[in-house]
Design a protein around this motif. Structure first.
Motif, mmCIF file in Angstrom:
data_model
loop_
_atom_site.group_PDB
_atom_site.id
_atom_site.type_symbol
_atom_site.label_atom_id
_atom_site.label_comp_id
_atom_site.label_asym_id
_atom_site.label_seq_id
_atom_site.Cartn_x
_atom_site.Cartn_y
_atom_site.Cartn_z
ATOM 1 N N UNK A 302 -8.429 2.570 8.158
ATOM 2 C CA UNK A 302 -8.180 1.134 8.278
ATOM 3 C C UNK A 302 -6.674 0.886 8.486
ATOM 4 N N UNK A 303 -5.848 1.614 7.731
ATOM 5 C CA UNK A 303 -4.390 1.499 7.920
ATOM 6 C C UNK A 303 -4.010 1.906 9.348
ATOM 7 N N UNK A 309 -2.711 -1.365 16.335
ATOM 8 C CA UNK A 309 -2.630 -2.730 16.870
ATOM 9 C C UNK A 309 -1.179 -3.189 16.917
ATOM 10 N N UNK A 310 -0.463 -2.972 15.813
ATOM 11 C CA UNK A 310 0.924 -3.446 15.732
ATOM 12 C C UNK A 310 1.795 -2.710 16.751
ATOM 13 N N UNK A 311 1.583 -1.403 16.860
ATOM 14 C CA UNK A 311 2.417 -0.616 17.790
ATOM 15 C C UNK A 311 2.161 -1.020 19.236
ATOM 16 N N UNK A 312 0.883 -1.236 19.572
ATOM 17 C CA UNK A 312 0.572 -1.625 20.954
ATOM 18 C C UNK A 312 1.163 -2.997 21.252
ATOM 19 N N UNK A 314 3.737 -4.266 20.110
ATOM 20 C CA UNK A 314 5.192 -4.185 20.264
ATOM 21 C C UNK A 314 5.607 -3.409 21.519
ATOM 22 N N UNK A 315 4.953 -2.266 21.753
ATOM 23 C CA UNK A 315 5.462 -1.367 22.803
ATOM 24 C C UNK A 315 4.661 -1.381 24.098
ATOM 25 N N UNK A 316 3.390 -1.758 24.008
ATOM 26 C CA UNK A 316 2.547 -1.756 25.216
ATOM 27 C C UNK A 316 1.661 -3.004 25.208
ATOM 28 N N UNK A 317 2.290 -4.190 25.242
ATOM 29 C CA UNK A 317 1.498 -5.411 25.071
ATOM 30 C C UNK A 317 0.483 -5.650 26.188
ATOM 31 N N UNK A 318 0.604 -4.932 27.305
ATOM 32 C CA UNK A 318 -0.373 -5.130 28.392
ATOM 33 C C UNK A 318 -1.719 -4.469 28.066
ATOM 34 N N UNK A 319 -1.725 -3.559 27.108
ATOM 35 C CA UNK A 319 -2.994 -2.907 26.748
ATOM 36 C C UNK A 319 -3.801 -3.827 25.851
ATOM 37 N N UNK A 320 -5.072 -3.985 26.176
ATOM 38 C CA UNK A 320 -5.938 -4.821 25.326
ATOM 39 C C UNK A 320 -6.746 -3.928 24.394
ATOM 40 N N UNK A 377 -0.518 8.926 10.437
ATOM 41 C CA UNK A 377 0.139 7.760 11.035
ATOM 42 C C UNK A 377 1.333 8.157 11.911
ATOM 43 N N UNK A 378 2.070 9.182 11.494
ATOM 44 C CA UNK A 378 3.247 9.607 12.282
ATOM 45 C C UNK A 378 2.828 10.022 13.688
ATOM 46 N N UNK A 379 1.650 10.624 13.796
ATOM 47 C CA UNK A 379 1.215 11.085 15.122
ATOM 48 C C UNK A 379 0.732 9.914 15.983
ATOM 49 N N UNK A 380 0.247 8.873 15.341
ATOM 50 C CA UNK A 380 -0.110 7.669 16.115
ATOM 51 C C UNK A 380 1.175 7.010 16.632
ATOM 52 N N UNK A 381 2.186 6.952 15.782
ATOM 53 C CA UNK A 381 3.481 6.387 16.206
ATOM 54 C C UNK A 381 4.019 7.192 17.392
#
Ligand SMILES: Cc1ncc(COP(=O)(O)O)c(C=O)c1O
Length: 392
Positions: A302-303, A309-312, A314-320, A377-381
């Protein structure tokens, strides 16, 4: 959350236990398909240690030399108790279950029970790619019923597909993915009851692949297909495989509703006899004693879902991205990035991050990728950083 509580939560999170160096020692598909400079967030394996109760059970079996043929009903009993505890469902009757080697072989056996070669099998595309491959391997034909724009089951499209599938009065099946892979959508009781109703009216047999059922996030509740009104002649496949990362210790159950008892009695001996005894021991231990481990995993997932969501944003707002309530998979609509039909190739070639190409998921998959959230989480970042670099 206080610092003490949040560090206790981190200590329990199975997704935070392994370093990338440890993961690169693994010999299974996720970490071996690509070279070492690629970050692999693709196939549905989780970057977690084996849950302690499962490790104990199979270690004890190995110590006993207990590696013969499987026997008994411990697995369906453990699943029936799990279903009662987690989903408040007590309709899983052990005598209406059959052991099968794994979920996809169970799907094939179920389709063989309710259709003949050349008959149609309806799927909700985009959907788990092996649905196409195993249905074809079983000599059946796919008919697609695309999901709606909201990624939920479109009952109108389903009816159209059922009509097409039943043309000429032939038998037909509907291979329902519940929860849905790749979108992570958790079907509601109302949606499933509506599905059962449409299937009944068209004379289509439902086979529900419920492998992701234990992986439901944020306090939402999974609804077993066989628990909804009108689903009495349904068949379901369940397994501890996704919830506890047991693909290497294969084992699944084919479960019949009361009106399908005669069908399950026809499951051939050779299908059940191919099930792994060690797999059955592992799956039974997971369902019986792995609840706390699963809960800690679900909190971590869940985290991760919120982190992505937050990273996208911020960094890739065109991705839905519409986070689903279930599975550890994220279905990313990359069409606005202008990368063509197969953005996974761009992310791999330019970003060195491996995601599943949406193209394999059937109609509606073009321009999409599937990202596996079951990692640290580090790998998702790091993955989102690489994806952003790839399109910069
Ligand atoms: C929907 C679905 N069904 C089946 C499987 C595979 O199950 P098994 O390995 O037990 O055949 C997966 C694996 O990710 C899946 O997502």
């Amino acid at each position: 959350m206080s610092g003490v509580l949040s560090s206790a939560r981190e200590a329990l999170n199975p997704l935070r236990q392994l370093t990338i160096d440890q993961l690169r020692q693994r010999t299974s598909l996720k970490w071996r398909e690509y070279p070492d400079d690629v970050l692999p967030l693709w196939v549905a394996e989780m970057d977690v240690p084996l849950a302690e109760p499962v490790a104990r059970a199979i270690t004890a079996a190995v110590a006993r030399g207990d590696t013969g043929y499987t026997a008994g009903t411990a697995y369906p009993q453990a699943l029936a108790e799990f279903a009662r505890r987690r989903w408040d469902w007590d309709g899983l009757a052990v005598e209406r279950t059959a052991l099968v080697p794994d979920v996809m072989h169970g799907v094939v056996e179920a389709l063989r029970l309710v259709t003949e070669p050349g008959d149609a099998v309806v799927v909700n595309c985009p959907v788990y790619p092996p649905f196409y491959e195993f249905v074809a391997h079983a000599g059946r034909r796919i008919v697609e019923a695309p999901l709606g724009g909201d990624l939920r089951i479109d009952l109108g499209a389903l009816e159209d597909a059922f009509r097409q599938a039943r043309a000429g009065g032939r038998p037909a099946a509907y291979l329902l993915c519940s929860p849905h892979n790749p979108t992570g959508v958790l079907h509601t009781a109302d949606e499933l009851a509506a599905v059962a109703d449409v299937a009944e009216r068209h004379g289509v047999r439902v086979v529900a692949d419920e492998i992701h059922a234990p992986v439901v996030l944020g306090g939402a509740r999974f609804v077993p297909y066989l628990s909804v009104p009108g689903a009495d002649n349904g068949l379901s496949l369940m397994s501890a495989s996704k919830g506890w990362n047991l693909a290497g210790l294969r084992g699944a159950l084919l479960i019949a509703g009361p009106a399908a008892a005669g069908d399950i009695a026809r499951v051939p001996f050779e299908a059940s006899a191919s099930t792994s005894h060690l797999g059955v021991i592992a799956h039974t231990a997971a369902l019986r004693d792995g609840g706390e481990w699963l809960d800690a995993l679900l909190v971590g997932l869940d985290d991760n879902r919120r982190l992505l969501s937050a990273l996208l944003a911020e960094h890739l707002p065109a991705i839905r991205y519409h986070p689903g309530q279930a599975t550890y998979l994220a279905w990313l609509d990359c069409r606005a990035l202008g990368l063509g039909d197969d953005p996974a190739t761009v992310f791999l070639d330019r970003g060195r991050v491996a995601l599943n190409s949406g193209l394999a998921f059937g109609t509606g998959g073009a321009g999409h990728v599937r990202l596996n959230l079951a990692t640290a989480p580090e790998l998702i970042i790091e993955a989102v950083r690489r994806m952003a670099t790839a399109v910069a």
